[in-house]
Motif scaffolding. Structure first.
Motif, mmCIF file in Angstrom:
data_model
loop_
_atom_site.group_PDB
_atom_site.id
_atom_site.type_symbol
_atom_site.label_atom_id
_atom_site.label_comp_id
_atom_site.label_asym_id
_atom_site.label_seq_id
_atom_site.Cartn_x
_atom_site.Cartn_y
_atom_site.Cartn_z
ATOM 1 N N VAL A 1 0.836 -1.196 0.000
ATOM 2 C CA VAL A 1 0.000 0.000 0.000
ATOM 3 C C VAL A 1 0.870 1.246 0.000
ATOM 4 O O VAL A 1 0.569 2.227 -0.676
ATOM 5 C CB VAL A 1 -0.929 -0.023 1.234
ATOM 6 N N ASN A 2 1.984 1.218 0.713
ATOM 7 C CA ASN A 2 2.867 2.388 0.772
ATOM 8 C C ASN A 2 3.484 2.684 -0.584
ATOM 9 O O ASN A 2 3.650 3.833 -0.960
ATOM 10 C CB ASN A 2 3.967 2.169 1.815
ATOM 11 N N GLU A 3 3.827 1.642 -1.341
ATOM 12 C CA GLU A 3 4.405 1.862 -2.661
ATOM 13 C C GLU A 3 3.368 2.406 -3.632
ATOM 14 O O GLU A 3 3.670 3.257 -4.464
ATOM 15 C CB GLU A 3 4.963 0.551 -3.222
ATOM 16 N N ARG B 1 -1.827 9.150 -8.884
ATOM 17 C CA ARG B 1 -2.830 8.331 -9.546
ATOM 18 C C ARG B 1 -2.723 6.899 -9.058
ATOM 19 O O ARG B 1 -1.667 6.444 -8.638
ATOM 20 C CB ARG B 1 -2.615 8.385 -11.055
ATOM 21 N N LYS B 2 -3.842 6.164 -9.143
ATOM 22 C CA LYS B 2 -3.843 4.761 -8.736
ATOM 23 C C LYS B 2 -3.025 3.942 -9.719
ATOM 24 O O LYS B 2 -2.987 4.230 -10.912
ATOM 25 C CB LYS B 2 -5.266 4.225 -8.672
ATOM 26 N N PRO C 1 -2.687 -3.081 -9.875
ATOM 27 C CA PRO C 1 -2.225 -3.945 -8.785
ATOM 28 C C PRO C 1 -1.055 -4.823 -9.215
ATOM 29 O O PRO C 1 -1.055 -5.423 -10.285
ATOM 30 C CB PRO C 1 -3.451 -4.792 -8.459
ATOM 31 N N GLY C 2 -0.054 -4.899 -8.362
ATOM 32 C CA GLY C 2 1.124 -5.721 -8.629
ATOM 33 C C GLY C 2 2.191 -5.025 -9.428
ATOM 34 O O GLY C 2 3.246 -5.602 -9.672
ATOM 35 N N THR C 3 1.930 -3.809 -9.879
ATOM 36 C CA THR C 3 2.922 -3.063 -10.659
ATOM 37 C C THR C 3 2.963 -1.624 -10.147
ATOM 38 O O THR C 3 2.191 -1.238 -9.283
ATOM 39 C CB THR C 3 2.559 -3.047 -12.154
ATOM 40 N N ASN C 4 3.847 -0.864 -10.695
ATOM 41 C CA ASN C 4 3.902 0.563 -10.400
ATOM 42 C C ASN C 4 3.451 1.391 -11.596
ATOM 43 O O ASN C 4 3.731 2.578 -11.684
ATOM 44 C CB ASN C 4 5.319 0.973 -9.981
ATOM 45 N N ILE C 5 2.742 0.755 -12.532
ATOM 46 C CA ILE C 5 2.263 1.424 -13.736
ATOM 47 C C ILE C 5 0.919 2.075 -13.408
ATOM 48 O O ILE C 5 0.001 1.408 -12.948
ATOM 49 C CB ILE C 5 2.091 0.416 -14.890
#
Length: 131
Positions: free
Chosen positions: A50-52, A60-61, A64-68
């Motif tokens: 959640v912090n990442e 922006r959101k 899930p599982g990525t930073n894209i």
């Protein structure tokens, strides 16, 4: 006396108890073996926390599982979402405007025609024409 299938004819034949090694019935119940379910292991190397995902409150959101980050939603889609989520006591299948009303009535008319065709077919099969 017991019954079994004959290997030669494939039919059910009566057999005396002396010819069988063990009777087929009654079958004794076997207790189920209780086992603990395996623990679920998550692949934490590919999951973001959640912090990442929420580096800043205005960020922006992310997928899930990525930073894209997700792609921005076009304004036309935002307007349609607002139109369909508006609480105005109109069924969702009629919120698209007059074309939705026409399509709904056409669909209902075709359903009625189909039911009449089914009824006619059942009637014709129930009361055939005399020849």
């Amino acid at each position: 006396m017991y019954h079994q299938f004959s290997r030669a004819t494939g039919r059910l034949v009566s057999v005396s108890a002396s010819n069988l090694q063990s009777p087929l019935f009654p079958v004794a119940p076997i207790a189920l073996q209780r086992a603990e379910p395996p623990a679920i292991q998550y692949n934490t190397a590919q999951m973001s926390t959640v912090n990442e995902a929420c580096v800043a409150s205005g960020a922006r959101k992310t997928i899930p599982g990525t930073n894209i980050p997700y792609a921005p939603v076009p304004e036309s889609i935002r307007k349609q979402q607002a139109q369909f989520q508006k609480d105005d006591d109109v069924p969702v299948f009629l919120k698209g405007g007059p074309l939705d009303g026409i399509l709904y009535r056409l669909t209902m008319a075709l359903c009625v025609v189909g039911l009449l065709g089914i009824g006619q077919t059942v009637y014709e099969h129930a009361f055939p024409k005399k020849q």
